[in-house]
Motif scaffolding. Structure first.
Motif, PDB file in Angstrom:
ATOM      1  N   VAL A 147      38.397  45.967  21.788  1.00 48.39           N
ATOM      2  CA  VAL A 147      37.166  46.685  22.117  1.00 48.39           C
ATOM      3  C   VAL A 147      36.575  46.137  23.416  1.00 48.39           C
ATOM      4  CG1 VAL A 147      34.800  47.185  21.381  1.00 48.39           C
ATOM      5  CG2 VAL A 147      36.692  47.286  19.723  1.00 48.39           C
ATOM      6  N   HIS A 148      36.568  44.812  23.534  1.00 49.28           N
ATOM      7  CA  HIS A 148      36.077  44.175  24.757  1.00 49.28           C
ATOM      8  C   HIS A 148      36.883  44.644  25.967  1.00 49.28           C
ATOM      9  CE1 HIS A 148      35.127  41.181  27.769  1.00 49.28           C
ATOM     10  NE2 HIS A 148      36.340  40.669  27.698  1.00 49.28           N
ATOM     11  N   LEU A 149      38.193  44.687  25.831  1.00 47.45           N
ATOM     12  CA  LEU A 149      39.040  45.099  26.945  1.00 47.45           C
ATOM     13  C   LEU A 149      38.689  46.499  27.422  1.00 47.45           C
ATOM     14  CD1 LEU A 149      41.422  44.656  28.827  1.00 47.45           C
ATOM     15  CD2 LEU A 149      42.937  45.457  27.007  1.00 47.45           C
ATOM     16  N   MET A 150      38.463  47.409  26.495  1.00 46.40           N
ATOM     17  CA  MET A 150      38.105  48.770  26.880  1.00 46.40           C
ATOM     18  C   MET A 150      36.756  48.806  27.594  1.00 46.40           C
ATOM     19  SD  MET A 150      40.690  50.618  26.012  1.00 46.40           S
ATOM     20  CE  MET A 150      41.592  49.169  26.608  1.00 46.40           C
ATOM     21  N   MET A 151      35.815  47.974  27.169  1.00 48.45           N
ATOM     22  CA  MET A 151      34.517  47.910  27.829  1.00 48.45           C
ATOM     23  C   MET A 151      34.651  47.354  29.243  1.00 48.45           C
ATOM     24  SD  MET A 151      32.107  46.563  24.681  1.00 48.45           S
ATOM     25  CE  MET A 151      30.595  46.789  25.615  1.00 48.45           C
ATOM     26  N   VAL A 152      35.537  46.389  29.420  1.00 48.55           N
ATOM     27  CA  VAL A 152      35.774  45.815  30.750  1.00 48.55           C
ATOM     28  C   VAL A 152      36.376  46.871  31.673  1.00 48.55           C
ATOM     29  CG1 VAL A 152      37.050  44.057  32.028  1.00 48.55           C
ATOM     30  CG2 VAL A 152      36.016  43.484  29.835  1.00 48.55           C
ATOM     31  N   LEU A 153      37.354  47.628  31.182  1.00 45.23           N
ATOM     32  CA  LEU A 153      37.976  48.670  32.000  1.00 45.23           C
ATOM     33  C   LEU A 153      36.956  49.722  32.432  1.00 45.23           C
ATOM     34  CD1 LEU A 153      41.440  49.358  30.325  1.00 45.23           C
ATOM     35  CD2 LEU A 153      40.977  48.210  32.493  1.00 45.23           C
ATOM     36  N   ASP A 154      36.130  50.147  31.501  1.00 46.22           N
ATOM     37  CA  ASP A 154      35.141  51.161  31.855  1.00 46.22           C
ATOM     38  C   ASP A 154      34.091  50.601  32.805  1.00 46.22           C
ATOM     39  OD1 ASP A 154      36.477  53.048  30.405  1.00 46.22           O
ATOM     40  OD2 ASP A 154      35.163  52.957  28.652  1.00 46.22           O
ATOM     41  N   MET A 155      33.792  49.324  32.701  1.00 48.08           N
ATOM     42  CA  MET A 155      32.879  48.707  33.664  1.00 48.08           C
ATOM     43  C   MET A 155      33.522  48.689  35.052  1.00 48.08           C
ATOM     44  SD  MET A 155      29.940  47.438  34.315  1.00 48.08           S
ATOM     45  CE  MET A 155      29.283  47.293  32.630  1.00 48.08           C
ATOM     46  N   SER A 156      34.828  48.461  35.128  1.00 51.26           N
ATOM     47  CA  SER A 156      35.502  48.463  36.428  1.00 51.26           C
ATOM     48  C   SER A 156      35.430  49.842  37.081  1.00 51.26           C
ATOM     49  CB  SER A 156      36.963  48.011  36.272  1.00 51.26           C
ATOM     50  OG  SER A 156      37.769  49.016  35.667  1.00 51.26           O
TER      51      SER A 156
ATOM     52  N   ARG B 104      42.092  26.868  44.395  1.00 51.20           N
ATOM     53  CA  ARG B 104      43.019  27.455  43.412  1.00 51.20           C
ATOM     54  C   ARG B 104      43.066  28.982  43.538  1.00 51.20           C
ATOM     55  NH1 ARG B 104      40.306  23.888  40.051  1.00 51.20           N
ATOM     56  NH2 ARG B 104      39.305  25.598  38.893  1.00 51.20           N
ATOM     57  N   CYS B 105      41.969  29.569  43.965  1.00 47.59           N
ATOM     58  CA  CYS B 105      41.937  31.026  44.182  1.00 47.59           C
ATOM     59  C   CYS B 105      42.556  31.422  45.527  1.00 47.59           C
ATOM     60  CB  CYS B 105      40.497  31.536  44.126  1.00 47.59           C
ATOM     61  SG  CYS B 105      39.725  31.444  42.489  1.00 47.59           S
ATOM     62  N   ASP B 106      43.033  30.429  46.295  1.00 45.83           N
ATOM     63  CA  ASP B 106      43.615  30.677  47.621  1.00 45.83           C
ATOM     64  C   ASP B 106      42.617  31.379  48.543  1.00 45.83           C
ATOM     65  OD1 ASP B 106      45.605  30.418  49.488  1.00 45.83           O
ATOM     66  OD2 ASP B 106      46.761  32.161  48.820  1.00 45.83           O
ATOM     67  N   ALA B 107      41.327  31.053  48.345  1.00 50.49           N
ATOM     68  CA  ALA B 107      40.267  31.769  49.063  1.00 50.49           C
ATOM     69  C   ALA B 107      40.213  31.424  50.542  1.00 50.49           C
ATOM     70  CB  ALA B 107      38.914  31.468  48.414  1.00 50.49           C
ATOM     71  N   PHE B 108      40.675  30.230  50.943  1.00 52.58           N
ATOM     72  CA  PHE B 108      40.620  29.869  52.356  1.00 52.58           C
ATOM     73  C   PHE B 108      41.715  30.563  53.154  1.00 52.58           C
ATOM     74  CE2 PHE B 108      38.765  26.110  50.159  1.00 52.58           C
ATOM     75  CZ  PHE B 108      37.461  26.343  50.572  1.00 52.58           C
ATOM     76  N   ARG B 109      42.800  30.881  52.490  1.00 52.50           N
ATOM     77  CA  ARG B 109      43.884  31.605  53.162  1.00 52.50           C
ATOM     78  C   ARG B 109      43.686  33.113  53.075  1.00 52.50           C
ATOM     79  NH1 ARG B 109      49.433  32.883  52.406  1.00 52.50           N
ATOM     80  NH2 ARG B 109      49.163  32.671  50.152  1.00 52.50           N
ATOM     81  N   LYS B 110      43.074  33.576  51.966  1.00 50.68           N
ATOM     82  CA  LYS B 110      42.843  35.004  51.751  1.00 50.68           C
ATOM     83  C   LYS B 110      41.373  35.210  51.366  1.00 50.68           C
ATOM     84  CE  LYS B 110      47.587  35.827  50.149  1.00 50.68           C
ATOM     85  NZ  LYS B 110      48.431  36.328  49.029  1.00 50.68           N
ATOM     86  N   PRO B 111      40.455  34.991  52.306  1.00 53.29           N
ATOM     87  CA  PRO B 111      39.024  35.055  51.955  1.00 53.29           C
ATOM     88  C   PRO B 111      38.573  36.435  51.503  1.00 53.29           C
ATOM     89  CG  PRO B 111      39.334  34.884  54.347  1.00 53.29           C
ATOM     90  CD  PRO B 111      40.665  34.615  53.726  1.00 53.29           C
ATOM     91  N   GLN B 112      39.167  37.493  52.037  1.00 51.96           N
ATOM     92  CA  GLN B 112      38.740  38.836  51.647  1.00 51.96           C
ATOM     93  C   GLN B 112      39.034  39.128  50.182  1.00 51.96           C
ATOM     94  OE1 GLN B 112      36.921  40.753  53.649  1.00 51.96           O
ATOM     95  NE2 GLN B 112      37.041  39.095  55.150  1.00 51.96           N
ATOM     96  N   ARG B 113      40.064  38.485  49.643  1.00 54.67           N
ATOM     97  CA  ARG B 113      40.468  38.760  48.259  1.00 54.67           C
ATOM     98  C   ARG B 113      39.499  38.176  47.242  1.00 54.67           C
ATOM     99  NH1 ARG B 113      46.147  36.656  45.920  1.00 54.67           N
ATOM    100  NH2 ARG B 113      44.908  34.752  45.807  1.00 54.67           N
ATOM    101  N   LEU B 114      38.732  37.156  47.642  1.00 52.43           N
ATOM    102  CA  LEU B 114      37.831  36.528  46.680  1.00 52.43           C
ATOM    103  C   LEU B 114      36.833  37.537  46.133  1.00 52.43           C
ATOM    104  CD1 LEU B 114      36.943  33.925  45.236  1.00 52.43           C
ATOM    105  CD2 LEU B 114      35.300  33.585  47.116  1.00 52.43           C
TER     106      LEU B 114
ATOM    107  N   LEU C 203      34.747  40.436  41.510  1.00 52.48           N
ATOM    108  CA  LEU C 203      34.378  41.720  40.909  1.00 52.48           C
ATOM    109  C   LEU C 203      35.057  41.890  39.553  1.00 52.48           C
ATOM    110  CD1 LEU C 203      32.958  44.418  41.004  1.00 52.48           C
ATOM    111  CD2 LEU C 203      34.857  45.320  42.363  1.00 52.48           C
ATOM    112  N   ALA C 204      36.329  41.504  39.454  1.00 51.63           N
ATOM    113  CA  ALA C 204      37.020  41.575  38.161  1.00 51.63           C
ATOM    114  C   ALA C 204      36.327  40.690  37.137  1.00 51.63           C
ATOM    115  CB  ALA C 204      38.489  41.172  38.326  1.00 51.63           C
ATOM    116  N   CYS C 205      35.892  39.513  37.565  1.00 54.96           N
ATOM    117  CA  CYS C 205      35.204  38.614  36.639  1.00 54.96           C
ATOM    118  C   CYS C 205      33.844  39.178  36.244  1.00 54.96           C
ATOM    119  CB  CYS C 205      35.049  37.232  37.279  1.00 54.96           C
ATOM    120  SG  CYS C 205      36.621  36.359  37.482  1.00 54.96           S
TER     121      CYS C 205
END
Length: 409
Positions: free
Chosen positions: A228-237, A323-333, A338-340
């Motif tokens: 149920v949580h997963l479906m709520m997350v998808l609809d929020m996206s 760990r998120c590789d944010a310094f190499r790929k800052p736009q992806r953060l 947003l997913a979180c």
């Protein structure tokens, strides 16, 4: 030669929706006559042509016959004697089996307009069972038209197809194509509800299917059930107009909860790493594009830490960004966060809660990115320092910059 507008364009016009793409069927013509009239042949399996001026697709009316299992097992027959009704009868849903002639008159031999008014998704004929892709297409239409229900006899037919193993014959590329399109619809949860209801989800995405019935801690998840949580997350996206990689990350972020030992439920310690392992298998099986897979991997591993990052000091924040590789790929953060946010707000009664972690981590990244790594490296080399030691100095400078930014916030 008679020409008819068919399919989605007719359906959307009747629903009062914008018509972006128009498809046409030609009755009573041969490929040679189409070519002489200036149409450009483009179809590989059956005669499809591009209009010489509009470049819209015109297909000769055709019938099809099942010759084998799966999506490719068909033989097509197109000749001047094939009627419009013959062509419409091979289509998937009654709401897609309508046509309009040059005078605007509706041709509706299978009562698609009636099903539109009743908000019902119904198969046209028993030929639906011959193409397992139609299960995915119907589920995708359910995600687009969330107020529509699936006719009981159509659900039963899809169950029969699943039991007969037709879904198992689908090629990975086509499954991903339909899955991706369904994820981008207005209410993606409906796609998975339909697939689960006919048993197809357990065959195509068993990692997702097993999440239903798995309990979570009610103090964090008032909805309790992981599915149920997963479906709520998808609809929020969808509500937050997320991109496909973000929506796929939302779909797969909690896969590991389906393998939590019953003895420790409803706690899910370590589910992040289990989610990442299951994601790897799923992505390989469906040949998921790299951008979707890589983003989903980071979200699966780090969403718990990102949720807790408001409690982190500068050093822990910088390690998380690394760990998120944010310094190499800052736009992806931004996509990761947003997913979180979709995960945090995809909970019963918490849909409107703010997500301050997003702004805090983006500000921290901005501060850390302001550190001149080239200048630090130059000064370190003048002092005779190399390799790992330079990396440590850069890391320390970023921690100091983030500490100043957090203190000023």
């Amino acid at each position: 030669m008679q020409t008819y507008m068919v399919g989605g364009a007719v359906r959307d016009a009747l629903l009062g929706l914008p018509v972006n793409d128009r498809d046409w069927v030609v009755v009573g013509a041969t490929p040679q006559e189409m070519a002489l009239a200036g149409y450009l042949p483009v179809g590989r399996d059956f005669p499809v042509f591009l209009h010489p001026e509009t470049r819209e697709e015109y297909a000769l009316a055709r019938t099809e016959r099942k010759t084998g299992r799966g999506y490719h097992g068909f033989a097509f027959h197109a000749e001047p004697g094939v009627t419009l009704e013959d062509d419409l009868a091979r289509r998937d849903l009654t709401i897609n089996a309508m046509a309009q002639d040059a005078d605007g008159r509706l041709i509706d031999p299978f009562h698609g307009q009636r099903d539109l008014q009743a908000r019902v998704l119904r198969h046209v004929t028993d030929a639906f069972r011959e193409d397992p892709v139609r299960i995915l297409r119907l589920a995708r239409f359910a995600a687009r038209f969330a107020q529509f229900t699936v006719a009981p006899e159509t659900t039963e037919l899809m169950r029969d197809m699943v039991d007969a193993g037709e879904v198992d014959a689908l090629v990975a590329e086509r499954v991903w194509q339909e899955l991706a399109r369904g994820l981008m619809e207005r209410t993606p949860s409906r796609m998975f509800e339909v697939l689960r209801g006919c048993g197809a989800l357990a065959r195509l995405l068993p990692e997702v299917d097993r999440l239903w019935g798995v309990p979570q801690r009610a103090d964090y998840h008032p909805e309790v059930d992981t599915g149920v949580h997963l479906m709520m997350v998808l609809d929020m996206s969808a509500r937050l107009d997320a991109s496909l990689p973000v929506r796929f990350a939302c779909l797969t972020h909690d896969l590991g909860k389906g393998t939590t030992p019953e003895s420790v439920l409803p706690r899910h310690i370590g589910h992040e790493e289990r989610s990442a392992r299951l994601l790897k298998q799923l992505a390989q099986r469906l040949r998921v594009p790299t951008d979707c897979n890589e983003l989903a991997d980071v979200v699966a591993r780090e969403h718990g830490n990102i949720h807790r990052s408001g409690e982190f000091g500068a050093a822990a924040v910088v390690r998380l960004l690394e760990r998120c590789d944010a310094f190499r790929k800052p736009q992806r953060l931004g996509d990761i966060l947003l997913a979180c946010e979709c995960d945090a707000r995809g909970r019963l009664g918490l849909e409107e809660q703010p997500y301050p972690q997003r702004a805090r981590l983006l500000a921290a990244l901005g501060a850390a990115m302001g550190v001149s790594t080239s200048e630090i490296a130059r000064q370190a080399q003048e002092r005779g320092l190399q390799g790992p030691r330079i990396g440590e100095l850069i890391h320390d400078a970023r921690v100091a910059a983030v500490a100043r930014a957090l203190a000023a916030a």
